[in-house]
Design a protein around this motif. Structure first.
Motif, mmCIF file in Angstrom:
data_model
loop_
_atom_site.group_PDB
_atom_site.id
_atom_site.type_symbol
_atom_site.label_atom_id
_atom_site.label_comp_id
_atom_site.label_asym_id
_atom_site.label_seq_id
_atom_site.Cartn_x
_atom_site.Cartn_y
_atom_site.Cartn_z
ATOM 1 N N VAL A 1 0.720 -1.281 -0.094
ATOM 2 C CA VAL A 1 -0.406 0.152 0.396
ATOM 3 C C VAL A 1 0.803 1.417 -0.401
ATOM 4 C CG1 VAL A 1 -2.173 -0.620 0.776
ATOM 5 C CG2 VAL A 1 -0.077 -0.230 2.842
ATOM 6 N N GLY A 2 2.240 1.129 -0.022
ATOM 7 C CA GLY A 2 3.108 2.484 -0.079
ATOM 8 C C GLY A 2 2.776 2.526 -1.116
ATOM 9 N N VAL A 3 3.006 3.772 -1.529
ATOM 10 C CA VAL A 3 2.758 4.682 -2.679
ATOM 11 C C VAL A 3 4.241 4.605 -3.852
ATOM 12 C CG1 VAL A 3 2.806 6.798 -4.329
ATOM 13 C CG2 VAL A 3 1.371 7.012 -2.239
ATOM 14 N N PHE A 4 3.746 3.765 -5.040
ATOM 15 C CA PHE A 4 4.100 3.488 -6.210
ATOM 16 C C PHE A 4 4.382 4.539 -7.179
ATOM 17 C CE2 PHE A 4 6.236 0.540 -3.135
ATOM 18 C CZ PHE A 4 7.405 0.670 -3.859
ATOM 19 N N VAL A 5 4.904 5.577 -7.549
ATOM 20 C CA VAL A 5 4.057 6.640 -8.890
ATOM 21 C C VAL A 5 4.850 5.675 -10.529
ATOM 22 C CG1 VAL A 5 3.996 8.448 -7.798
ATOM 23 C CG2 VAL A 5 6.209 8.092 -7.901
ATOM 24 N N PRO A 6 4.261 6.500 -11.218
ATOM 25 C CA PRO A 6 4.023 6.382 -12.607
ATOM 26 C C PRO A 6 5.371 6.896 -13.038
ATOM 27 C CG PRO A 6 1.799 6.575 -12.495
ATOM 28 C CD PRO A 6 2.935 7.093 -11.436
ATOM 29 N N GLN A 7 6.050 7.822 -12.925
ATOM 30 C CA GLN A 7 7.098 8.770 -12.911
ATOM 31 C C GLN A 7 6.989 8.955 -12.127
ATOM 32 O OE1 GLN A 7 5.992 10.468 -16.645
ATOM 33 N NE2 GLN A 7 4.764 11.962 -15.728
ATOM 34 N N ASP A 8 8.860 9.679 -11.360
ATOM 35 C CA ASP A 8 9.551 10.852 -10.656
ATOM 36 C C ASP A 8 10.706 11.065 -11.472
ATOM 37 O OD1 ASP A 8 10.294 12.148 -8.387
ATOM 38 O OD2 ASP A 8 10.827 10.252 -7.283
ATOM 39 N N LYS B 1 17.725 5.846 -11.653
ATOM 40 C CA LYS B 1 17.229 6.035 -13.161
ATOM 41 C C LYS B 1 16.519 5.681 -13.016
ATOM 42 C CE LYS B 1 21.626 7.461 -14.524
ATOM 43 N NZ LYS B 1 22.607 7.307 -16.040
ATOM 44 N N LEU B 2 16.112 4.305 -13.073
ATOM 45 C CA LEU B 2 14.303 3.378 -12.972
ATOM 46 C C LEU B 2 13.795 3.712 -12.513
ATOM 47 C CD1 LEU B 2 15.716 -0.071 -12.806
ATOM 48 C CD2 LEU B 2 15.140 0.709 -14.514
ATOM 49 N N MET B 3 13.725 4.290 -11.319
ATOM 50 C CA MET B 3 12.424 5.519 -10.375
ATOM 51 C C MET B 3 11.681 6.851 -11.473
ATOM 52 S SD MET B 3 9.993 4.455 -8.060
ATOM 53 C CE MET B 3 8.789 4.998 -9.086
ATOM 54 N N GLN B 4 13.038 6.947 -12.234
ATOM 55 C CA GLN B 4 12.637 8.464 -12.882
ATOM 56 C C GLN B 4 11.235 7.642 -13.550
ATOM 57 O OE1 GLN B 4 15.725 9.603 -14.435
ATOM 58 N NE2 GLN B 4 16.648 9.821 -12.569
ATOM 59 N N HIS B 5 11.502 6.441 -14.631
ATOM 60 C CA HIS B 5 10.355 6.651 -15.231
ATOM 61 C C HIS B 5 9.488 5.140 -14.562
ATOM 62 C CE1 HIS B 5 12.589 7.922 -18.366
ATOM 63 N NE2 HIS B 5 13.696 7.771 -17.535
ATOM 64 N N GLY B 6 9.364 5.373 -13.307
ATOM 65 C CA GLY B 6 8.094 4.272 -12.164
ATOM 66 C C GLY B 6 8.469 2.833 -11.853
ATOM 67 N N GLN B 7 9.809 2.558 -12.029
ATOM 68 C CA GLN B 7 10.656 1.290 -12.274
ATOM 69 C C GLN B 7 11.275 1.086 -11.121
ATOM 70 O OE1 GLN B 7 11.812 1.018 -16.003
ATOM 71 N NE2 GLN B 7 10.373 0.873 -17.117
ATOM 72 N N ILE B 8 11.823 -0.053 -10.786
ATOM 73 C CA ILE B 8 11.884 -0.175 -10.128
ATOM 74 C C ILE B 8 13.524 -1.375 -9.679
ATOM 75 C CG2 ILE B 8 11.406 0.684 -7.230
ATOM 76 C CD1 ILE B 8 10.624 -1.716 -6.855
ATOM 77 N N ALA B 9 14.598 -1.893 -9.031
ATOM 78 C CA ALA B 9 14.481 -3.411 -10.402
ATOM 79 C C ALA B 9 14.265 -4.247 -8.550
ATOM 80 C CB ALA B 9 16.373 -3.381 -9.424
#
Length: 378
Positions: A284-291, A297-305
């Motif tokens: 339930v923690g927020v993960f956004v489509p982009q930041d 660099k991955l999270m800039q596009h809403g992705q994680i390793a």
């Protein structure tokens, strides 16, 4: 009316703005008497989302009905109501199935709407003296006769109590099981509290802030201070190598390691390591489509390793998404009414609306003792 306005990153101000009004026959106007600052408000406060300048913040709201539209039949002037943070129409495919957090009507072309939240429609927030509530008959939760006496309890039904409960339901917790909760902010503490109510055998809460861990300990949870060592290793030692049956992610993409560095994939991968094979995780923690402002660099596009290989080999299941508040708020209201639940234990500060700028600053800085703030516009 007075309202908390977002001016830009780490800059909020209480200003005079036009009063809301009935715009559609199904609208309800509510005089706000309690409105909380939520941890997810900090994503906007810090400038990590696309929340527009000049908008009113606030999605955890409770108050008294002062006007109803001509098509409203159930809600009456004078009713005390709590508003779910997510706004639903009540009649679309998703709302009919109980997925009110993914309403298909409120914002055409997307699933979901909310008060005063980035990317969730044009609806103003309730950190103000008044709030317009669309589809008032559907969205207003009527409160019982002890509404004023237990106002600090009932306002938690707007978001964090249902969201904490939702985390445990996504994980499909059953009585007698063990569960690990990453994050001891308000939602994490509510997840721990919900797990206790539901009969968990042992609840582990992972965090590093002493005031939050103290509250978790007072609930009866086993606290894991991740500043003192790898939390997965600590929980494995405490469970004799078994891991927990279930797990909850209550931090989101802005999680930090013990050195204070933001590591967006940290809690998710820790949960994969913590939960036993064939277990289940609720996110339930927020993960956004982009930041775009993320250093990752991955999270800039809403992705994680993500450790999907380990997850797959362990046969783990993951449930995600914001809480469909209306799926839980009636029952949780009734638990409060009979004294079975008292979620206001985590409230640290009750301030007038004018105290919002100071409160945001302390909450954002994780100042010791600032665990949950209720603003009182009256």
């Amino acid at each position: 009316m007075k309202a908390v306005i977002y001016n830009g990153p780490r800059d909020v101000q209480v200003r005079e703005v036009p009063d809301p009004r009935i715009e559609r026959p199904t609208d309800v106007l509510v005089r706000i008497t309690s409105t909380n600052i939520c941890g997810s408000d900090l994503h906007m406060y810090e400038g990590r989302t696309d929340f527009e300048q000049g908008r009113i913040l606030g999605h955890e709201n409770l108050g008294e009905v002062v006007e109803v539209g001509p098509a409203v039949v159930r809600v009456r002037v004078g009713d005390r109501v709590c508003l779910p943070f997510n706004i639903g129409c009540g009649f679309c495919r998703n709302c009919e199935k109980g997925f009110t957090g993914a309403c298909l009507t409120m914002v055409p072309g997307q699933a979901g709407a909310a008060f005063g939240f980035a990317g969730m429609g044009p609806f103003e927030g309730g950190q103000a003296q008044y709030l317009r509530v669309p589809f008032g008959d559907f969205n207003c939760l009527l409160l019982p006769e002890d509404a004023q006496e237990k106002e600090d309890e009932y306002v938690m039904l707007s978001d964090i109590f249902p969201t904490g409960w939702h985390a445990t339901r996504l994980a499909q917790l059953t009585p007698g099981e063990t569960i690990a909760i990453y994050g001891a902010g308000p939602v994490g503490l509510m997840a721990a509290y919900s797990a206790m109510i539901q009969g968990a055998q042992q609840v582990f809460v992972v965090d590093r802030h002493p005031d939050r861990l103290k509250l978790a300990e007072q609930l009866g949870a086993t606290v894991v201070d991740d500043s003192k060592g790898d939390p997965v290793e600590q929980i494995m030692e405490l469970t004799k190598g078994r891991g927990t049956d279930k797990g909850c992610e209550c931090v989101g993409w802005q999680c930090h390691d013990h050195g204070g560095h933001e590591v967006p994939n940290l809690t998710m991968n820790n949960l994969v390591g913590t939960v036993r094979a064939t277990g289940q995780i609720g996110v339930v923690g927020v993960f956004v489509p982009q930041d775009p402002k993320s250093q990752d660099k991955l999270m800039q596009h809403g992705q994680i390793a993500f450790d999907i290989g380990k997850m797959w080999m362990k046969g783990l299941r993951i449930g995600t998404g914001q809480a469909n508040v209306k799926a839980y708020n009636r029952e949780l209201r009734d638990l409060i009414h009979v004294g079975r639940a008292k979620p206001s234990f985590l409230v640290s500060h009750r301030l007038p609306l004018e105290g919002a700028p100071e409160a945001y600053k302390h909450f954002d800085e994780r100042t010791d003792g600032w665990t949950k703030v209720i603003l009182k516009p009256d």
